[in-house]
Write a protein that holds these residues in place. Structure first.
Motif, PDB file in Angstrom:
ATOM      1  N   PHE A  22      -2.363  12.893   3.174  1.00 35.77           N
ATOM      2  CA  PHE A  22      -0.922  13.072   3.343  1.00 35.77           C
ATOM      3  C   PHE A  22      -0.527  13.048   4.813  1.00 35.77           C
ATOM      4  CE2 PHE A  22      -1.261  15.921  -0.657  1.00 35.77           C
ATOM      5  CZ  PHE A  22      -1.268  14.807  -1.486  1.00 35.77           C
ATOM      6  N   ARG A  23      -1.439  13.454   5.685  1.00 38.49           N
ATOM      7  CA  ARG A  23      -1.115  13.557   7.116  1.00 38.49           C
ATOM      8  C   ARG A  23      -0.746  12.216   7.738  1.00 38.49           C
ATOM      9  NH1 ARG A  23      -5.009  17.498  10.605  1.00 38.49           N
ATOM     10  NH2 ARG A  23      -4.366  19.485   9.699  1.00 38.49           N
ATOM     11  N   THR A  24      -1.261  11.128   7.176  1.00 34.98           N
ATOM     12  CA  THR A  24      -0.987   9.817   7.748  1.00 34.98           C
ATOM     13  C   THR A  24       0.462   9.405   7.509  1.00 34.98           C
ATOM     14  OG1 THR A  24      -3.306   9.289   7.347  1.00 34.98           O
ATOM     15  CG2 THR A  24      -1.872   7.440   7.838  1.00 34.98           C
ATOM     16  N   GLY A  25       1.113  10.010   6.538  1.00 34.98           N
ATOM     17  CA  GLY A  25       2.550   9.809   6.366  1.00 34.98           C
ATOM     18  C   GLY A  25       2.952   8.490   5.737  1.00 34.98           C
ATOM     19  N   LEU A  26       2.099   7.929   4.906  1.00 30.13           N
ATOM     20  CA  LEU A  26       2.432   6.658   4.242  1.00 30.13           C
ATOM     21  C   LEU A  26       3.198   6.968   2.956  1.00 30.13           C
ATOM     22  CD1 LEU A  26      -0.951   4.789   4.802  1.00 30.13           C
ATOM     23  CD2 LEU A  26       1.121   4.710   6.211  1.00 30.13           C
ATOM     24  N   ILE A  27       4.313   7.643   3.130  1.00 30.43           N
ATOM     25  CA  ILE A  27       5.098   8.178   2.023  1.00 30.43           C
ATOM     26  C   ILE A  27       6.563   7.844   2.282  1.00 30.43           C
ATOM     27  CG2 ILE A  27       5.809  10.300   0.837  1.00 30.43           C
ATOM     28  CD1 ILE A  27       3.008  11.436   1.834  1.00 30.43           C
ATOM     29  N   GLY A  28       7.153   7.033   1.420  1.00 31.30           N
ATOM     30  CA  GLY A  28       8.541   6.636   1.603  1.00 31.30           C
ATOM     31  C   GLY A  28       8.811   5.282   0.989  1.00 31.30           C
ATOM     32  N   THR A  29       9.755   4.561   1.563  1.00 30.16           N
ATOM     33  CA  THR A  29      10.079   3.221   1.083  1.00 30.16           C
ATOM     34  C   THR A  29       9.046   2.222   1.604  1.00 30.16           C
ATOM     35  OG1 THR A  29      11.418   2.662   3.006  1.00 30.16           O
ATOM     36  CG2 THR A  29      12.539   3.816   1.193  1.00 30.16           C
ATOM     37  N   PRO A  30       8.967   1.045   1.003  1.00 31.70           N
ATOM     38  CA  PRO A  30       8.055   0.024   1.535  1.00 31.70           C
ATOM     39  C   PRO A  30       8.279  -0.249   3.019  1.00 31.70           C
ATOM     40  CG  PRO A  30       8.753  -0.625  -0.651  1.00 31.70           C
ATOM     41  CD  PRO A  30       9.557   0.612  -0.299  1.00 31.70           C
ATOM     42  N   GLU A  31       9.516  -0.281   3.456  1.00 31.32           N
ATOM     43  CA  GLU A  31       9.822  -0.533   4.867  1.00 31.32           C
ATOM     44  C   GLU A  31       9.290   0.590   5.752  1.00 31.32           C
ATOM     45  OE1 GLU A  31      11.674  -2.895   7.927  1.00 31.32           O
ATOM     46  OE2 GLU A  31      11.774  -3.300   5.780  1.00 31.32           O
ATOM     47  N   GLN A  32       9.480   1.824   5.337  1.00 32.45           N
ATOM     48  CA  GLN A  32       9.003   2.965   6.128  1.00 32.45           C
ATOM     49  C   GLN A  32       7.471   2.971   6.209  1.00 32.45           C
ATOM     50  OE1 GLN A  32      11.066   5.939   3.750  1.00 32.45           O
ATOM     51  NE2 GLN A  32      12.339   6.511   5.504  1.00 32.45           N
ATOM     52  N   ILE A  33       6.818   2.688   5.098  1.00 34.44           N
ATOM     53  CA  ILE A  33       5.358   2.651   5.096  1.00 34.44           C
ATOM     54  C   ILE A  33       4.848   1.528   5.982  1.00 34.44           C
ATOM     55  CG2 ILE A  33       3.338   2.204   3.629  1.00 34.44           C
ATOM     56  CD1 ILE A  33       4.888   3.691   1.383  1.00 34.44           C
ATOM     57  N   ALA A  34       5.505   0.377   5.928  1.00 32.10           N
ATOM     58  CA  ALA A  34       5.113  -0.754   6.780  1.00 32.10           C
ATOM     59  C   ALA A  34       5.264  -0.407   8.253  1.00 32.10           C
ATOM     60  CB  ALA A  34       5.934  -1.984   6.431  1.00 32.10           C
ATOM     61  N   ASP A  35       6.347   0.281   8.597  1.00 34.85           N
ATOM     62  CA  ASP A  35       6.562   0.667  10.001  1.00 34.85           C
ATOM     63  C   ASP A  35       5.435   1.576  10.485  1.00 34.85           C
ATOM     64  OD1 ASP A  35       8.890  -0.777  10.473  1.00 34.85           O
ATOM     65  OD2 ASP A  35      10.211   0.863   9.850  1.00 34.85           O
ATOM     66  N   ARG A  36       5.033   2.538   9.673  1.00 35.94           N
ATOM     67  CA  ARG A  36       3.949   3.437  10.081  1.00 35.94           C
ATOM     68  C   ARG A  36       2.631   2.678  10.177  1.00 35.94           C
ATOM     69  NH1 ARG A  36       5.093   8.746  10.561  1.00 35.94           N
ATOM     70  NH2 ARG A  36       2.876   9.284  10.578  1.00 35.94           N
ATOM     71  N   ALA A  37       2.382   1.773   9.238  1.00 39.63           N
ATOM     72  CA  ALA A  37       1.145   0.995   9.293  1.00 39.63           C
ATOM     73  C   ALA A  37       1.061   0.192  10.583  1.00 39.63           C
ATOM     74  CB  ALA A  37       1.065   0.064   8.079  1.00 39.63           C
ATOM     75  N   ILE A  38       2.166  -0.405  10.990  1.00 42.71           N
ATOM     76  CA  ILE A  38       2.184  -1.191  12.227  1.00 42.71           C
ATOM     77  C   ILE A  38       1.966  -0.299  13.441  1.00 42.71           C
ATOM     78  CG2 ILE A  38       3.659  -2.553  13.751  1.00 42.71           C
ATOM     79  CD1 ILE A  38       2.525  -4.133  11.406  1.00 42.71           C
ATOM     80  N   GLU A  39       2.537   0.885  13.421  1.00 39.99           N
ATOM     81  CA  GLU A  39       2.336   1.804  14.556  1.00 39.99           C
ATOM     82  C   GLU A  39       0.880   2.224  14.652  1.00 39.99           C
ATOM     83  OE1 GLU A  39       2.979   3.882  17.966  1.00 39.99           O
ATOM     84  OE2 GLU A  39       4.330   2.448  16.967  1.00 39.99           O
ATOM     85  N   TYR A  40       0.240   2.477  13.514  1.00 42.05           N
ATOM     86  CA  TYR A  40      -1.190   2.797  13.556  1.00 42.05           C
ATOM     87  C   TYR A  40      -2.001   1.606  14.053  1.00 42.05           C
ATOM     88  CZ  TYR A  40      -0.681   7.344  11.296  1.00 42.05           C
ATOM     89  OH  TYR A  40      -0.359   8.653  11.027  1.00 42.05           O
ATOM     90  N   LYS A  41      -1.589   0.420  13.684  1.00 42.55           N
ATOM     91  CA  LYS A  41      -2.275  -0.775  14.193  1.00 42.55           C
ATOM     92  C   LYS A  41      -2.167  -0.827  15.714  1.00 42.55           C
ATOM     93  CE  LYS A  41      -2.393  -5.804  13.956  1.00 42.55           C
ATOM     94  NZ  LYS A  41      -2.009  -7.028  13.231  1.00 42.55           N
ATOM     95  N   LYS A  42      -0.992  -0.557  16.249  1.00 50.02           N
ATOM     96  CA  LYS A  42      -0.802  -0.557  17.699  1.00 50.02           C
ATOM     97  C   LYS A  42      -1.720   0.459  18.371  1.00 50.02           C
ATOM     98  CE  LYS A  42       4.129  -1.851  17.729  1.00 50.02           C
ATOM     99  NZ  LYS A  42       5.482  -1.338  18.061  1.00 50.02           N
ATOM    100  N   ARG A  43      -2.011   1.529  17.666  1.00 44.18           N
ATOM    101  CA  ARG A  43      -2.827   2.603  18.233  1.00 44.18           C
ATOM    102  C   ARG A  43      -4.322   2.423  17.972  1.00 44.18           C
ATOM    103  NH1 ARG A  43       0.300   7.593  19.245  1.00 44.18           N
ATOM    104  NH2 ARG A  43       2.506   7.011  19.207  1.00 44.18           N
ATOM    105  N   GLY A  44      -4.698   1.291  17.381  1.00 45.21           N
ATOM    106  CA  GLY A  44      -6.119   0.972  17.261  1.00 45.21           C
ATOM    107  C   GLY A  44      -6.659   0.791  15.870  1.00 45.21           C
TER     108      GLY A  44
END
Length: 379
Positions: free
Chosen positions: A312-334
């Motif tokens: 749950f801490r990773t925060g992939l919870i919400g709309t597809p757009e919100q989840i995609a935004d978080r996934a991209i931010e994690y990608k930026k961070r490695g």
């Protein structure tokens, strides 16, 4: 904020899913989970996953009933079955040094790799469940000793997979002029089956920086993940070693953010308190047994542990757009890979592939174009 180099930003983010080969689902809750631990369900899920953008699957390792997981299929045999049922999916079997001899595992994985055309992998788990070791009459080593053993274990695997006259002399394992044939499938960029490894402690991070191909992180927020990536990369640089990063996350994708958060609240509200507390008491020693208190689950709260690996801490919870935004931010961070769990696997994996993944790929394309554009020069 640590970011990947430019070439890393151009590589597509990879996706893996937790194989539900253990009963009870991926959350320790009495909420309905339309998932099943049996083979037929998992075979169908594996085919569905590889057709919906998933490149990897990770089979869990449990040897005895515990914490809401009454039944469990053994990880290596189950992984081989999934490999033979699919065409592209890479299946990672979680294994424990101390319960396997590395030479025996190397032989099994080499055969599985040949049978699957080069798609077998392992996740080396240094051990958190003391009762599995003591119940089988095996010694339970002190925390850092378990990681020393894991390092030797990984070195022996790689030696046996790549050398016709394997030699290794360590404190835990000794190999003398040993050859296994057939060798695993070797290809460009993959000289042997990939070795994954998790753990949050300094010992785990240093291990990844010396020998592992992939470092798995428990669920983390942005800053927590960035801190891990920066430290492990530092150890890897000291050893002239390359390591990639996977991050655990539990996905709840719904049409609205409110719907997704309602599901999360229901999961936690219906938590199996006895099972969560049992798991909590078992794993807290993993963090407390390290001198710097950086071990796995050292700072996990009750709600975090309703999902075993702090997903749950990773925060992939919400709309597809919100989840995609978080996934991209994690990608930026490695992050090179996201390891995902779901409530209702068949429905949720398909929903992710059709509704979330296309947005991630579109955002990656935008990111790649931006990464190729020079920063403006300011006077």
């Amino acid at each position: 904020m640590s970011t990947q180099d430019q070439s890393g930003l151009h590589e597509p983010l990879k996706f893996a899913y937790w194989v539900p080969n253990v009963s009870g689902g991926l959350v320790t809750s009495d909420i309905e989970q339309r998932t099943d631990w049996g083979y037929d369900y998992n075979r169908d899920l594996a085919v569905l996953a590889e057709n919906n953008g998933f490149e990897y699957a990770l089979s869990q390792v449990r040897y005895t009933a515990s914490y809401g997981a009454a039944y469990q299929h053994e990880s290596t045999g189950f992984s081989l079955a999934l490999l033979l049922a699919t065409q592209r999916l890479k299946v990672i079997a979680a294994i424990h040094p101390g319960l396997w001899h590395p030479g025996v595992l190397a032989k099994f994985v080499a055969s599985a790799d040949v049978l699957s055309g080069g798609r077998a992998a392992v996740n080396v788990v240094s051990g958190w469940f003391k009762g599995e070791f003591t119940g089988l009459g095996e010694p339970w080593l002190e925390h850092d000793e378990r990681y020393r053993r894991s390092e030797e274990f990984i070195r022996v695997l790689k030696e046996l997979w790549t050398n016709d006259h394997a030699e290794f002399t360590g404190d835990f394992y000794r190999i003398h002029d040993f050859d296994i044939k057939p060798k695993p499938v070797a290809s460009e960029g993959r000289p042997h089956p990939e070795v994954f490894q998790g753990g949050n402690s300094t010992a785990a991070r240093k291990l990844a920086g010396r020998v592992s191909d992939w470092y798995f992180s428990n669920g983390k927020d942005f800053d927590g993940f960035s801190e891990q990536v920066e430290e492990v990369r530092g150890y890897a640089a000291e050893n002239e070693h390359a390591v990639r990063f996977g991050l655990n996350g539990f996905v709840i994708a719904r049409e609205t953010e409110a719907e997704a958060k309602d599901v999360l609240r229901e999961i936690v509200a219906k938590a199996n308190v006895e099972a969560v507390e049992g798991f909590r008491s078992a794993v807290k020693q993993a963090g407390k047994s390290t001198s710097d208190q950086k071990g796995m689950w050292a700072d996990s709260e009750f709600a975090d542990l309703v999902q075993y690996n702090d997903g749950f801490r990773t925060g992939l919870i919400g709309t597809p757009e919100q989840i995609a935004d978080r996934a991209i931010e994690y990608k930026k961070r490695g992050a090179n890979l996201l390891l995902l769990g779901f409530l209702h696997y068949l429905e949720d994996v398909e929903y992710f592939g059709k509704n979330v993944l296309p947005i991630i790929r579109a955002k990656e394309a935008d990111l790649a174009r931006g990464a190729a554009t020079p920063e403006p020069v300011h006077a």
